[in-house]
Design a protein around this motif. Structure first.
Motif, PDB file in Angstrom:
ATOM      1  N   ALA A 135      64.253  94.810 123.041  1.00  0.00           N
ATOM      2  CA  ALA A 135      63.979  96.189 122.632  1.00  0.00           C
ATOM      3  C   ALA A 135      65.224  96.998 122.293  1.00  0.00           C
ATOM      4  N   LEU A 178      60.471 109.012 117.152  1.00  0.00           N
ATOM      5  CA  LEU A 178      59.943 107.699 117.503  1.00  0.00           C
ATOM      6  C   LEU A 178      58.825 107.930 118.511  1.00  0.00           C
ATOM      7  N   SER A 194      69.419 104.153 123.646  1.00  0.00           N
ATOM      8  CA  SER A 194      69.657 103.880 122.223  1.00  0.00           C
ATOM      9  C   SER A 194      70.027 105.140 121.457  1.00  0.00           C
ATOM     10  N   GLU A 222      65.089 102.643 128.310  1.00  0.00           N
ATOM     11  CA  GLU A 222      65.564 101.797 127.201  1.00  0.00           C
ATOM     12  C   GLU A 222      65.772 102.610 125.935  1.00  0.00           C
ATOM     13  N   VAL A 223      64.816 103.471 125.635  1.00  0.00           N
ATOM     14  CA  VAL A 223      64.907 104.253 124.399  1.00  0.00           C
ATOM     15  C   VAL A 223      66.023 105.297 124.497  1.00  0.00           C
ATOM     16  N   TYR A 265      66.327 103.729 115.137  1.00  0.00           N
ATOM     17  CA  TYR A 265      67.240 104.882 115.061  1.00  0.00           C
ATOM     18  C   TYR A 265      67.869 104.960 113.669  1.00  0.00           C
ATOM     19  N   ASN A 324      65.337  99.201 119.024  1.00  0.00           N
ATOM     20  CA  ASN A 324      65.490 100.656 119.079  1.00  0.00           C
ATOM     21  C   ASN A 324      66.625 101.140 118.190  1.00  0.00           C
ATOM     22  N   TYR A 345      55.303  97.950 121.934  1.00  0.00           N
ATOM     23  CA  TYR A 345      56.634  97.939 122.536  1.00  0.00           C
ATOM     24  C   TYR A 345      56.764  96.893 123.641  1.00  0.00           C
TER      25      TYR A 345
END
Length: 191
Positions: free
Chosen positions: A111, A128, A168, A164-165, A119, A115, A105
């Motif tokens: 990213a 994930l 998303s 960040e994740v 998704y 992501n 990552y």
């Protein structure tokens, strides 16, 4: 040779922990992003059995060829490979139960786009799993090019990765601080 043996031990320990943490079972469809030498993918192919499948992507064509050689040598029929691009994980149009990566990552230059791709390729309630590490001062000279400054160098701050994740559309399911060899593991669920 000593380092290679040590790497195998670490990877097998990591693989066993992942199987337990993610409750990987026969019939699961899993994608590994940045599969490297393919050791984790090979292990996971056994864990999901013939009713499941593993799809290994790698950004280096030589590594993809090495993984393909290992697949043929071990006569594994439920493991496929693909060459990934910098903005495209090159996953097939099928839905995965789990997409995972280890020490990958922090190399992503965009990213949020990656992501969203992950998704899209996960089943509803798919997960994930990201294994990575905090930036380390002694790796400063090998910091990946063009990564966001917020990552902090070679590695990625766990709070940056999580944020960040989450942005998303994922939900944080579990976070393991000391997962393996100084790395953390964050598991997210598609909501």
């Amino acid at each position: 040779m000593i380092f290679s043996s040590f790497d195998i031990i670490v990877r097998n320990t990591e693989a066993k922990k992942l199987v337990r943490l993610l409750n990987i079972q026969s019939g699961f469809n899993i994608a590994e992003i940045g599969a490297g030498k393919g050791r984790l993918s090979l292990y996971l192919a056994k864990a999901v059995g013939l009713m499941g499948s593993v799809f290994a992507t790698e950004f280096d064509e030589k590594k993809v060829k090495k993984i393909k050689y290992k697949i043929q040598k071990a006569n594994i029929v439920n493991l496929q490979t693909a060459l990934a691009g910098s903005a495209n994980p090159n996953l097939p149009d099928k839905l995965f139960d789990i997409i995972l990566m280890s020490k990958v990552y922090h190399h992503f230059t965009n990213a949020p786009i990656q992501n969203l791709e992950f998704y899209r390729h996960l089943k509803p309630q798919g997960r994930l799993a990201i294994i990575d590490f905090e930036p380390r001062w002694y790796l400063k000279l090998s910091t990946p090019k063009n990564i966001p400054k917020s990552y902090g160098g070679h590695g990625i701050h766990k709070n940056v990765l999580i944020n960040e994740v989450l942005h998303s559309g994922f939900k944080l399911e579990v976070f393991v601080e000391n997962f393996s060899g100084g790395m953390y593991c964050a598991v997210f669920t598609k909501v």
